[in-house]
Motif scaffolding. Structure first.
Motif: not given
Length: 856
Positions: A625-633
């Motif tokens: 719920r957001g952590e995937w994007t934050l860590r990847a970008n």
């Protein structure tokens, strides 16, 4: 004795009660068949109320009319009645059975109605008995053959409805998809052979031969991009309105869209009853969707697929498209036509029967045949018919397109998605460059910074509503007017809505002002009387002992007691929540779907699908719920974990409200700068995507709790506490009457938030207003220090938040929403299933087979 009801009214009722009930039943059937298909195209409350009322009254009116006819058959005829009137009324009873069968366009208003199929079986039995009783009372009857024909048509229609309800009930729906029991390999026989070989001292061992890996699995379907390559000749395929055929042969034809949707519907309808899918089904879907050349094709496939799901659960369409169902419809329509012909050719009917009764009978036949004709047209031109009469070939190059395929393709092309270029609003103005001063409807040569394709499919050609309702917290807290980013409405709709809404807005404004003036007047009078009572009490003993307690202790508390009493009444009858919801709906408006927004979400899920090759990874992606994007970008130096804590260390509803307010604070900030060497059009697109999805998710959280019940938590309490803190803060800053979201945002951001608000306030209040302010400032610092576009990060975080809600929403809630125009979250739910991003796939466990090996 005085009659409560006058005698002349009773006489009118006795004369017209049966005829009135018959006409009412017929009218309700006409309303249902004409308006019930529209409920999957719009969420309008008035339409839903009309269909709901008609659906409930339809069965009641038919049963009531049958009872009146049955009662009338046992009464003695009046002297002024024709001798055979009751014999004609015996013909009306089978018509009511026909009405109880209901129209093809609606069998169930809600999913729960399908579970009542057994009640309809009993209803069929007892209505048939009542009809037979009415006919027996009328014997001998010259209309007996006509009655028998109409009775047969009505019985068939009733059986169709009962069968549709039975097959759509969730238990039976699940049973229809469960395969026959599979005992697997013959373990006992294998072990007997193994034991015999060992006793014979032969070198024997058992090995397991696994299914091929997914890279080596056979592919059953030729992918559209390959099947529709330039190798196929235009002469073999239908043209899109021109004799030369289509130039871009990499796209799917309209008929192929429906064929793929029908194939996937038969695969993924198990989502409704939480079935588990195999790796083959996952790979088949993933292969198609990953290689689609245009995200619009995915949108079209899913909208047709959702239409199939709606028809299977709420209409007769699925039953009628079987061989027995089609045959029964031919028989039912044929018997009704035959009955009408026999009645029309019957001599002396105007002499034997009352003129009004003959007119009513002709009306029953005429309207019944017209409704039946409409049903046949809807049946013939439904997506089911095109999918059933054609098949999706494994090798399309071998399939020569016939004239029927061309005709089908042309008809389906009339319902394709229509798009209109439109410049986006920014602060009430179009977001255009200096060189381009375009109007709202842009041309192909438009040079606007942010021009998007807005979905504008005509109402009667839609398969869903095509828009998203949005709700903004700060606009609600400040009572500000909400500006639309896009407006797909025509000029007529805009002005007609203003004409309709203006009187209500004016009345509401007048009532509010009168209330404010009244409260101010009462306050002024109360202060004057209190001052006088205090002065008199200090001088006079009797006033101090009598007047002061009476006024201060009793009279001055009457308004507060009255308010508490009214609030108690509202809470007891659960009216306060209804009024609160009505008030919130005043701040809701529809944003049309844009092609760019769908393409953005499609590409995000397509990228994530590449990492979902195992159940664990697929589940982790669906739970993100957001952590995937934050860590990847975000780069490592950007303090990623500081932002990740805003989604991992809080509940989902808290995270949703916090990121929503932070998004609005950033959106209203006019001091932001675009990072160097960054595409300006992408920047504004990401900004718009973030705003729309943010407001849409807030609408779901606050006004669609049924869709968010699995993840909402105490979202309502958090919303109220945050609203209370915002109201208190705006009052202290004296901006509560400005109704300006930009001013409110600047005022919130001006407050220092160096200290964690939770450390100051504790956990008594669930407000997240200044937590959101801290998040907004962190995002602004991120853009300033690392030259990262915060809107790209925000838009991708919002896609994850939307996907998290979509895959955790109960499947029945998704299906129920299809009866109210469908929502974007329903499309995201099905798109995630097509990409394998759910926990309903067992994709790493194939069918291992044991093999007995005998060595030398």
């Amino acid at each position: 004795m005085v009659d409560v009801i006058p005698k002349h009214i009773k006489d009118v009722w006795d004369r017209w009660n049966i005829r009135g009930a018959i006409i009412l039943s017929l009218t309700l059937q006409a309303i249902l068949i004409c308006f019930s298909p529209l409920r999957k195209r719009t969420p309008r409350s008035l339409l839903i109320i009309l269909v709901w009322t008609s659906y409930l009254l339809a069965d009641w009116s038919a049963n009531f009319a049958v009872g009146l006819i049955s009662k009338n058959q046992g009464k003695e005829s009046k002297p002024d009645d024709p001798p055979q009137d009751k014999k004609l009324m015996a013909l009306w009873a089978p018509f009511l059975l026909l009405h109880l069968g209901g129209p093809d366009t609606i069998t169930a208003f809600a999913l729960e109605d399908n579970a009542l199929w057994l009640r309809h079986v009993f209803g069929l039995v007892f209505q048939a008995i009542a009809g037979v009783y009415v006919v027996l009372q009328s014997l001998p009857n010259s209309l007996l053959v006509i009655i028998a024909l109409v009775f047969a048509s009505g019985a068939i229609k009733y059986i169709e409805r009962t069968t549709a309800l039975y097959s759509a009930s969730l238990d039976k729906f699940r049973d229809s998809m469960i395969q026959a029991p599979d005992p697997g390999p013959n373990y006992a026989k294998l072990m007997e052979e193994y034991k015999a070989k060992n006793e014979a001292r032969l070198p024997t061992k058992i090995i397991l031969i696994d299914e091929p890996d997914k890279e080596h699995r056979p592919k059953k379907l030729v992918h559209p991009s390959k099947a529709l390559s330039g190798e196929r000749k235009d002469s073999q395929h239908p043209s899109n309105g021109s004799s030369r055929g289509r130039k871009d042969t990499t796209k799917l034809y309209h008929l192929e869209i429906v064929q793929y949707a029908y194939r996937f519907f038969n695969t993924f309808k198990g989502l409704v009853v939480n079935l588990i899918f195999s790796f083959r089904e996952r790979d088949e879907s993933l292969e198609i969707f990953e290689n689609l050349k245009d995200a619009e094709e995915a949108l079209r496939i899913i909208e047709v697929e959702l239409g199939f799901l709606y028809d299977a659960l709420f209409t007769k369409i699925a039953v009628l498209h079987t061989f027995i169902g089609s045959l029964s419809r031919v028989v039912a329509s044929g018997t009704l036509v035959a009955a009408f012909i026999l009645f029309h050719k019957k001599p002396n009917k105007w002499k034997d029967f009352h003129d009004a009764d003959v007119v009513v009978t002709y009306t029953l036949f005429g309207v019944g045949l017209a409704l039946d004709f409409i049903s046949i047209l809807l049946f013939m031109f439904s997506d089911w018919t095109f999918a059933a009469l054609t098949s999706l070939k494994d090798d399309p190059e071998e399939a020569l397109w016939s004239p029927f395929h061309k005709a089908f393709n042309w008809l389906l092309g009339q319902r394709k998605l229509s798009w209109m270029k439109q410049a986006c609003y920014e602060n009430g103005e179009h977001n255009c460059t200096q060189e381009c001063k375009c109007e709202q409807k842009c041309t192909q040569e438009c040079k606007c910074v942010n021009v998007h394709d807005v979905l504008t499919t005509q109402f009667f050609l839609r398969r869903w509503c095509g828009s998203m309702n949005v709700f903004n917290f700060l606009a609600y807290a400040t009572n500000a007017k909400v500006e639309r980013i896009h407006d797909a409405r025509s000029g007529f709709r805009i002005y007609s809505w203003i004409i309709i809404a203006y009187p209500f807005g004016l009345v509401n404004f007048v009532i509010q002002k009168l209330g404010e003036w009244m409260m101010k007047g009462i306050s002024v009078v109360h202060r004057a009387i209190t001052r006088k009572v205090n002065e008199t009490s200090r001088k006079k003993l009797w006033a101090r002992r009598c007047l002061f307690p009476f006024y201060i202790g009793f009279v001055s508390n009457i308004p507060h007691a009255t308010k508490s009493f009214c609030n108690g009444i509202l809470d007891f009858f659960d009216i306060s929540d209804v009024l609160d919801k009505i008030h919130k709906n005043l701040f809701v408006h529809g944003e049309p779907m844009t092609k760019q927004l769908w393409e953005f979400m499609f590409e995000e899920l397509k990228t994530k699908s590449k990492f979902g090759d195992s159940p664990e990874n697929a589940k982790r992606i669906s739970l993100a719920r957001g952590e995937w994007t934050l860590r990847a970008n975000l780069p490592e130096g950007a303090d990623r974990e500081k932002l990740v804590r805003y989604v991992t260390n809080v509940d989902y509803d808290q995270s949703l409200l916090m990121w929503h307010i932070a998004t609005e604070l950033c959106y209203q900030n006019k001091k932001e700068t675009i990072p160097k060497d960054y595409d300006k059009s992408k920047h504004y697109s990401y900004r718009e995507f973030s705003k729309i999805i943010s407001d849409y998710m807030m609408y779901l959280l606050i006004l669609q709790p049924g869709l968010m019940s699995e993840v909402a938590g105490i979202g309502k309490i958090r919303f109220r506490d945050t609203l209370a803190e915002a109201d208190k803060f705006f009052q202290r800053r004296h901006i509560e009457n400005y109704r300006d979201v930009e001013l409110a945002s600047e005022t919130i951001l001006d407050i220092s938030s160096d200290v964690d608000p939770m450390g100051v306030k504790g956990d008594r209040s669930k407000s997240v207003l200044f937590d959101a302010s801290r998040l907004a400032k962190d995002l602004m610092k991120l853009e300033e220090h690392f030259e990262i576009d915060k809107w790209e990060i925000l838009s991708k975080v919002w896609v994850e938040l939307l996907c998290h809600a979509a895959c955790h929403c109960d499947a029945t809630a998704h299906v129920e929403q299809l009866t109210r125009g469908a929502e974007l979250i329903n499309f995201v739910w099905l798109l995630m299933a097509h990409f394998g991003l759910t926990d309903q796939f067992q994709i790493n466990k194939g069918d291992a087979r044991a093999k007995l090996i005998i060595g030398k």
